[in-house]
Design a protein around this motif. Sequence first.
Motif, PDB file in Angstrom:
ATOM      1  N   UNK A 108       0.838  -1.205   0.000  1.00 40.11           N
ATOM      2  CA  UNK A 108       0.000   0.000   0.000  1.00 40.11           C
ATOM      3  C   UNK A 108       0.868   1.248   0.000  1.00 40.11           C
ATOM      4  N   UNK A 109       1.908   1.246   0.870  1.00 35.66           N
ATOM      5  CA  UNK A 109       2.791   2.421   0.926  1.00 35.66           C
ATOM      6  C   UNK A 109       3.535   2.625  -0.394  1.00 35.66           C
ATOM      7  N   UNK A 110       3.894   1.521  -1.048  1.00 34.38           N
ATOM      8  CA  UNK A 110       4.590   1.618  -2.332  1.00 34.38           C
ATOM      9  C   UNK A 110       3.668   2.234  -3.395  1.00 34.38           C
ATOM     10  N   UNK A 111       2.391   1.857  -3.343  1.00 33.97           N
ATOM     11  CA  UNK A 111       1.423   2.419  -4.306  1.00 33.97           C
ATOM     12  C   UNK A 111       1.315   3.929  -4.158  1.00 33.97           C
ATOM     13  N   UNK A 121       3.495   5.909  -2.738  1.00 26.44           N
ATOM     14  CA  UNK A 121       4.780   6.522  -3.036  1.00 26.44           C
ATOM     15  C   UNK A 121       4.957   6.717  -4.539  1.00 26.44           C
ATOM     16  N   UNK A 122       4.533   5.721  -5.332  1.00 22.45           N
ATOM     17  CA  UNK A 122       4.631   5.842  -6.785  1.00 22.45           C
ATOM     18  C   UNK A 122       3.733   6.980  -7.308  1.00 22.45           C
ATOM     19  N   UNK A 123       2.526   7.070  -6.726  1.00 24.16           N
ATOM     20  CA  UNK A 123       1.600   8.121  -7.166  1.00 24.16           C
ATOM     21  C   UNK A 123       2.166   9.497  -6.877  1.00 24.16           C
ATOM     22  N   UNK A 124       2.844   9.652  -5.725  1.00 17.02           N
ATOM     23  CA  UNK A 124       3.429  10.948  -5.388  1.00 17.02           C
ATOM     24  C   UNK A 124       4.666  11.249  -6.232  1.00 17.02           C
ATOM     25  N   UNK A 125       5.374  10.216  -6.635  1.00 15.19           N
ATOM     26  CA  UNK A 125       6.622  10.405  -7.365  1.00 15.19           C
ATOM     27  C   UNK A 125       6.375  10.768  -8.828  1.00 15.19           C
ATOM     28  N   UNK A 126       5.407  10.084  -9.452  1.00 10.93           N
ATOM     29  CA  UNK A 126       5.214  10.219 -10.892  1.00 10.93           C
ATOM     30  C   UNK A 126       4.084  11.181 -11.282  1.00 10.93           C
ATOM     31  N   UNK A 127       3.509  11.881 -10.327  1.00 15.20           N
ATOM     32  CA  UNK A 127       2.470  12.868 -10.627  1.00 15.20           C
ATOM     33  C   UNK A 127       2.841  14.197  -9.975  1.00 15.20           C
ATOM     34  N   UNK A 128       2.712  15.285 -10.698  1.00 11.05           N
ATOM     35  CA  UNK A 128       3.071  16.592 -10.127  1.00 11.05           C
ATOM     36  C   UNK A 128       2.149  16.950  -8.959  1.00 11.05           C
ATOM     37  N   UNK A 129       2.581  17.853  -8.107  1.00 10.45           N
ATOM     38  CA  UNK A 129       1.798  18.165  -6.896  1.00 10.45           C
ATOM     39  C   UNK A 129       0.385  18.671  -7.191  1.00 10.45           C
ATOM     40  N   UNK A 130       0.176  19.362  -8.283  1.00  7.72           N
ATOM     41  CA  UNK A 130      -1.148  19.913  -8.565  1.00  7.72           C
ATOM     42  C   UNK A 130      -2.056  18.923  -9.275  1.00  7.72           C
ATOM     43  N   UNK A 131      -1.539  17.718  -9.572  1.00  5.26           N
ATOM     44  CA  UNK A 131      -2.332  16.719 -10.268  1.00  5.26           C
ATOM     45  C   UNK A 131      -3.330  16.080  -9.313  1.00  5.26           C
ATOM     46  N   UNK A 132      -4.492  15.673  -9.851  1.00  3.01           N
ATOM     47  CA  UNK A 132      -5.531  15.052  -9.018  1.00  3.01           C
ATOM     48  C   UNK A 132      -5.035  13.753  -8.392  1.00  3.01           C
ATOM     49  N   UNK A 133      -4.279  12.948  -9.157  1.00  4.60           N
ATOM     50  CA  UNK A 133      -3.783  11.676  -8.625  1.00  4.60           C
ATOM     51  C   UNK A 133      -2.823  11.918  -7.459  1.00  4.60           C
ATOM     52  N   UNK A 134      -1.990  12.948  -7.548  1.00  7.86           N
ATOM     53  CA  UNK A 134      -1.049  13.281  -6.470  1.00  7.86           C
ATOM     54  C   UNK A 134      -1.811  13.691  -5.205  1.00  7.86           C
ATOM     55  N   UNK A 136      -3.559  10.731  -3.640  1.00  8.80           N
ATOM     56  CA  UNK A 136      -2.596   9.840  -2.991  1.00  8.80           C
ATOM     57  C   UNK A 136      -2.212  10.367  -1.609  1.00  8.80           C
ATOM     58  N   UNK A 137      -2.052  11.683  -1.483  1.00  7.52           N
ATOM     59  CA  UNK A 137      -1.726  12.272  -0.180  1.00  7.52           C
ATOM     60  C   UNK A 137      -2.861  12.010   0.818  1.00  7.52           C
ATOM     61  N   UNK A 138      -4.123  12.232   0.346  1.00  9.80           N
ATOM     62  CA  UNK A 138      -5.276  12.047   1.241  1.00  9.80           C
ATOM     63  C   UNK A 138      -5.419  10.598   1.678  1.00  9.80           C
ATOM     64  N   UNK A 139      -5.321   9.672   0.721  1.00  7.90           N
ATOM     65  CA  UNK A 139      -5.485   8.247   1.054  1.00  7.90           C
ATOM     66  C   UNK A 139      -4.316   7.736   1.902  1.00  7.90           C
ATOM     67  N   UNK A 140      -3.148   8.275   1.663  1.00  4.78           N
ATOM     68  CA  UNK A 140      -2.000   7.832   2.460  1.00  4.78           C
ATOM     69  C   UNK A 140      -2.180   8.209   3.934  1.00  4.78           C
TER      70      UNK A 140
END
Length: 227
Positions: A25-28, A30-43, A46-50
């Motif tokens: 789960x943490x790896x998932x 982490x990947x979302x935060x790494x490969x999506x810019x901060x203003x992206x919806x996926x980023x 990922x912060x909220x779900x983490x």
Amino acid sequence: MDLGTIKGKLATRSYTSPLEFASDVRLTFSNALTYNPPNNDAHLMAVTLSKFFETRWKSIEKKLPREDSPPLPMKTNTREDVKNARPMPPSKKRKIASPPLQPEIIPSPQPEVIPPPAQPEVILPSQPEVIAPAQPEVITPAKRVMSTKEKQNIASELDSFEGDIPANILDFLKQHCSNGKECEEDELEIDIDDLSDDTLFKLRKLLDDSLMEKQKNEAKVEACEIE
């Protein structure tokens, strides 16, 4: 790694320990935060779900057995214990499924509807009132009626000619008297009352014209005699 893969591994019971599940789960995230810019919806998701996962994981982690704790002593089963022992129900593993990532739906702007321009009011020209010309009043002239005295005057003037009636008056009387066309001049009988008013007025004009002509002739004769 993604949440769909984690869900599949949970369904097939591929995880050997809860820590292995937490690592995926943490790896998932982490990947979302790494490969999506901060203003992206996926980023942002990922912060909220983490944060949500880490909060819930703390309460779960407290219930897990620690690896360095000594194992519980094994208790030998006696015959009596075997008799009284009841089969334990199979343990149900609690499946922790994280909510799927819901893409943010941004409604597309609706085009502004501009109403059509107002139609100009059509004013029809007023029709001119047709006034029929007034019909002239036809006035019928009143029919002239000769009085008895006038008739007597005509008769007296005819008698004054003493048989020497002017030719035009004589022809007129022959045309309008009842026996005028069948008799001679000396046999002509004139009935004034038998003649119509129109005939009498025409006869009156002829007599007047004859009188005026006679007066003119007499005036000429007198003028010659004086000379």
